[in-house]
Write a protein that holds these residues in place. Structure first.
Motif, PDB file in Angstrom:
ATOM      1  N   ILE A  59     -45.154   7.531  34.587  1.00 17.33           N
ATOM      2  CA  ILE A  59     -43.811   7.733  34.068  1.00 17.33           C
ATOM      3  C   ILE A  59     -43.889   7.508  32.564  1.00 17.33           C
ATOM      4  CG2 ILE A  59     -41.426   6.881  34.064  1.00 17.33           C
ATOM      5  CD1 ILE A  59     -42.008   5.899  36.993  1.00 17.33           C
ATOM      6  N   VAL A  60     -43.459   8.493  31.787  1.00 19.72           N
ATOM      7  CA  VAL A  60     -43.458   8.331  30.336  1.00 19.72           C
ATOM      8  C   VAL A  60     -42.016   8.193  29.852  1.00 19.72           C
ATOM      9  CG1 VAL A  60     -45.650   9.500  29.958  1.00 19.72           C
ATOM     10  CG2 VAL A  60     -43.548  10.827  29.907  1.00 19.72           C
ATOM     11  N   MET A  61     -41.857   7.400  28.790  1.00 20.73           N
ATOM     12  CA  MET A  61     -40.536   7.171  28.220  1.00 20.73           C
ATOM     13  C   MET A  61     -40.645   7.246  26.703  1.00 20.73           C
ATOM     14  SD  MET A  61     -39.027   4.004  30.463  1.00 20.73           S
ATOM     15  CE  MET A  61     -40.110   2.800  29.771  1.00 20.73           C
ATOM     16  N   SER A  62     -39.548   7.639  26.082  1.00 22.94           N
ATOM     17  CA  SER A  62     -39.504   7.626  24.628  1.00 22.94           C
ATOM     18  C   SER A  62     -38.061   7.493  24.182  1.00 22.94           C
ATOM     19  CB  SER A  62     -40.106   8.903  24.051  1.00 22.94           C
ATOM     20  OG  SER A  62     -40.043   8.867  22.637  1.00 22.94           O
ATOM     21  N   GLY A  63     -37.882   6.802  23.086  1.00 26.10           N
ATOM     22  CA  GLY A  63     -36.564   6.690  22.482  1.00 26.10           C
ATOM     23  C   GLY A  63     -36.253   7.873  21.592  1.00 26.10           C
ATOM     24  N   GLU A  97     -39.538   7.067  44.015  1.00 27.42           N
ATOM     25  CA  GLU A  97     -39.854   8.478  44.276  1.00 27.42           C
ATOM     26  C   GLU A  97     -41.323   8.770  43.940  1.00 27.42           C
ATOM     27  OE1 GLU A  97     -37.105  10.710  41.919  1.00 27.42           O
ATOM     28  OE2 GLU A  97     -35.402  10.272  43.238  1.00 27.42           O
ATOM     29  N   ALA A  98     -41.790   8.252  42.821  1.00 30.05           N
ATOM     30  CA  ALA A  98     -43.174   8.514  42.396  1.00 30.05           C
ATOM     31  C   ALA A  98     -44.175   7.928  43.381  1.00 30.05           C
ATOM     32  CB  ALA A  98     -43.402   7.965  40.987  1.00 30.05           C
ATOM     33  N   LEU A  99     -43.920   6.718  43.836  1.00 28.99           N
ATOM     34  CA  LEU A  99     -44.854   6.073  44.767  1.00 28.99           C
ATOM     35  C   LEU A  99     -44.805   6.690  46.164  1.00 28.99           C
ATOM     36  CD1 LEU A  99     -44.417   2.361  43.691  1.00 28.99           C
ATOM     37  CD2 LEU A  99     -46.424   3.805  43.323  1.00 28.99           C
ATOM     38  N   GLN A 108     -46.076  15.779  30.156  1.00 32.64           N
ATOM     39  CA  GLN A 108     -46.049  16.328  31.512  1.00 32.64           C
ATOM     40  C   GLN A 108     -47.200  17.314  31.727  1.00 32.64           C
ATOM     41  OE1 GLN A 108     -41.476  16.733  31.731  1.00 32.64           O
ATOM     42  NE2 GLN A 108     -42.148  16.129  33.779  1.00 32.64           N
ATOM     43  N   ALA A 109     -47.553  18.078  30.706  1.00 34.20           N
ATOM     44  CA  ALA A 109     -48.695  18.984  30.819  1.00 34.20           C
ATOM     45  C   ALA A 109     -49.995  18.200  31.019  1.00 34.20           C
ATOM     46  CB  ALA A 109     -48.797  19.871  29.574  1.00 34.20           C
ATOM     47  N   ALA A 110     -50.073  17.000  30.446  1.00 33.57           N
ATOM     48  CA  ALA A 110     -51.266  16.155  30.589  1.00 33.57           C
ATOM     49  C   ALA A 110     -51.323  15.478  31.954  1.00 33.57           C
ATOM     50  CB  ALA A 110     -51.306  15.109  29.485  1.00 33.57           C
ATOM     51  N   GLY A 111     -50.196  15.494  32.688  1.00 26.87           N
ATOM     52  CA  GLY A 111     -50.221  14.941  34.038  1.00 26.87           C
ATOM     53  C   GLY A 111     -49.181  13.883  34.345  1.00 26.87           C
ATOM     54  N   ALA A 112     -48.211  13.672  33.466  1.00 27.04           N
ATOM     55  CA  ALA A 112     -47.155  12.700  33.751  1.00 27.04           C
ATOM     56  C   ALA A 112     -46.278  13.206  34.885  1.00 27.04           C
ATOM     57  CB  ALA A 112     -46.304  12.453  32.507  1.00 27.04           C
ATOM     58  N   TYR A 113     -45.818  12.290  35.721  1.00 29.64           N
ATOM     59  CA  TYR A 113     -44.926  12.628  36.838  1.00 29.64           C
ATOM     60  C   TYR A 113     -43.551  13.025  36.321  1.00 29.64           C
ATOM     61  CZ  TYR A 113     -41.723  11.779  40.732  1.00 29.64           C
ATOM     62  OH  TYR A 113     -40.731  11.900  41.666  1.00 29.64           O
ATOM     63  N   ILE A 114     -43.020  12.233  35.380  1.00 27.70           N
ATOM     64  CA  ILE A 114     -41.700  12.491  34.835  1.00 27.70           C
ATOM     65  C   ILE A 114     -41.622  11.893  33.438  1.00 27.70           C
ATOM     66  CG2 ILE A 114     -40.633  10.385  35.755  1.00 27.70           C
ATOM     67  CD1 ILE A 114     -38.122  12.109  36.386  1.00 27.70           C
ATOM     68  N   ASN A 117     -51.798   4.820  19.037  1.00 25.27           N
ATOM     69  CA  ASN A 117     -52.216   6.023  19.741  1.00 25.27           C
ATOM     70  C   ASN A 117     -50.991   6.641  20.403  1.00 25.27           C
ATOM     71  OD1 ASN A 117     -53.856   8.019  20.923  1.00 25.27           O
ATOM     72  ND2 ASN A 117     -55.471   6.540  21.366  1.00 25.27           N
ATOM     73  N   SER A 118     -51.144   7.839  20.887  1.00 27.33           N
ATOM     74  CA  SER A 118     -50.063   8.526  21.577  1.00 27.33           C
ATOM     75  C   SER A 118     -50.062   8.147  23.051  1.00 27.33           C
ATOM     76  CB  SER A 118     -50.269  10.034  21.435  1.00 27.33           C
ATOM     77  OG  SER A 118     -49.508  10.733  22.377  1.00 27.33           O
ATOM     78  N   GLY A 119     -48.874   8.054  23.611  1.00 26.17           N
ATOM     79  CA  GLY A 119     -48.761   7.843  25.045  1.00 26.17           C
ATOM     80  C   GLY A 119     -49.377   8.983  25.828  1.00 26.17           C
ATOM     81  N   VAL A 120     -49.435  10.166  25.221  1.00 28.40           N
ATOM     82  CA  VAL A 120     -50.075  11.311  25.877  1.00 28.40           C
ATOM     83  C   VAL A 120     -51.557  11.003  26.117  1.00 28.40           C
ATOM     84  CG1 VAL A 120     -50.664  13.757  25.665  1.00 28.40           C
ATOM     85  CG2 VAL A 120     -48.416  12.958  24.915  1.00 28.40           C
ATOM     86  N   GLU A 121     -52.198  10.293  25.198  1.00 26.15           N
ATOM     87  CA  GLU A 121     -53.599   9.915  25.383  1.00 26.15           C
ATOM     88  C   GLU A 121     -53.743   8.946  26.555  1.00 26.15           C
ATOM     89  OE1 GLU A 121     -57.426  10.152  25.360  1.00 26.15           O
ATOM     90  OE2 GLU A 121     -56.173  11.426  24.109  1.00 26.15           O
ATOM     91  N   ILE A 122     -52.779   8.072  26.731  1.00 24.48           N
ATOM     92  CA  ILE A 122     -52.804   7.170  27.894  1.00 24.48           C
ATOM     93  C   ILE A 122     -52.690   7.983  29.176  1.00 24.48           C
ATOM     94  CG2 ILE A 122     -51.555   5.327  29.093  1.00 24.48           C
ATOM     95  CD1 ILE A 122     -50.921   4.188  26.301  1.00 24.48           C
ATOM     96  N   VAL A 123     -51.803   8.972  29.184  1.00 25.42           N
ATOM     97  CA  VAL A 123     -51.669   9.846  30.356  1.00 25.42           C
ATOM     98  C   VAL A 123     -53.016  10.493  30.662  1.00 25.42           C
ATOM     99  CG1 VAL A 123     -50.565  11.932  31.279  1.00 25.42           C
ATOM    100  CG2 VAL A 123     -49.208  10.273  29.960  1.00 25.42           C
ATOM    101  N   ARG A 124     -53.679  11.006  29.653  1.00 26.22           N
ATOM    102  CA  ARG A 124     -54.993  11.646  29.858  1.00 26.22           C
ATOM    103  C   ARG A 124     -56.014  10.664  30.418  1.00 26.22           C
ATOM    104  NH1 ARG A 124     -54.040  14.307  24.371  1.00 26.22           N
ATOM    105  NH2 ARG A 124     -53.139  16.308  24.961  1.00 26.22           N
ATOM    106  N   ARG A 125     -56.017   9.435  29.891  1.00 22.67           N
ATOM    107  CA  ARG A 125     -56.971   8.410  30.348  1.00 22.67           C
ATOM    108  C   ARG A 125     -56.707   8.048  31.811  1.00 22.67           C
ATOM    109  NH1 ARG A 125     -60.980   4.427  28.949  1.00 22.67           N
ATOM    110  NH2 ARG A 125     -61.052   5.441  26.933  1.00 22.67           N
ATOM    111  N   VAL A 126     -55.433   7.875  32.165  1.00 23.66           N
ATOM    112  CA  VAL A 126     -55.096   7.565  33.561  1.00 23.66           C
ATOM    113  C   VAL A 126     -55.532   8.718  34.454  1.00 23.66           C
ATOM    114  CG1 VAL A 126     -53.219   7.145  35.210  1.00 23.66           C
ATOM    115  CG2 VAL A 126     -53.176   6.032  32.968  1.00 23.66           C
TER     116      VAL A 126
END
Length: 122
Positions: free
Chosen positions: A80-84, A118-120, A95-101, A61-70
Motif C-alpha cells: 500500500i503506497v501513500m502520499s500527501g 482487502e489486500a491480505l 502501481q505500475a511497479a507492483g503496488a496494490y493500491i 529514496n522514492s517509495g517506488v524503489e521500495i515497491v520494486r525491492r519488495v
C-alpha cells in the motif's frame, strides 16, 4: 489469520509511523516501522513482512524503489503506497511497479484497516 500478519510501515514522519503501529497493533497486527528507504530495505530483508505500507516521498529514496525491492524479494506481498502529494505520475508509477493500491494522505485508520483487510484477503 490475517490479524496475525506482520506489517512494515515506512514513512519519514515518525509520529505517523508510531500512531499507525500503535493503532494497527490494537487490531491484532504485528507491526514494525521504518523511517527512511534504507532502513525499510534492511527490514524487508530481515523481517519478510506480510504487507508493506510506504510513503512515496522519502528523503533518501522514492517509495517506488521500495515497491520494486519488495516485488523482487517478496513477489506476492501486498504493498500500500501513500502520499500527501498528488504528484502527476507518481501514484501511477508505484502501481505500475507492483503496488496494490495508492492512497492520498491523510488516510483514516478505518480506511487503512479496510484496505489492509482487502489486500491480505487476496
Amino acid at each position: 489469520m490475517a490479524a496475525q500478519a506482520k506489517i512494515l510501515i515506512v514513512d519519514d514522519e515518525r509520529d505517523l509511523v508510531d500512531a499507525y503501529v500503535r493503532l494497527l497493533e490494537r487490531s491484532g497486527y504485528r507491526c514494525v516501522g521504518a523511517f527512511d528507504a534504507n532502513q525499510a530495505i534492511q527490514m524487508i530483508d530481515a523481517e519478510s513482512p506480510d504487507l508493506v505500507i510506504t510513503d512515496l516521498s522519502l528523503p533518501d529514496n522514492s517509495g517506488v524503489e521500495i515497491v520494486r525491492r519488495v516485488r523482487a524479494k517478496l513477489p506476492v506481498t501486498p504493498i500500500i503506497v501513500m502520499s500527501g502529494h498528488n504528484t502527476p505520475g507518481l501514484h501511477e508509477a508505484a502501481q505500475a511497479a507492483g503496488a496494490y493500491i495508492s492512497l492520498l494522505k491523510p488516510v483514516s485508520i478505518a480506511e487503512l484497516r479496510r484496505v489492509i483487510g482487502e489486500a491480505l484477503a487476496r
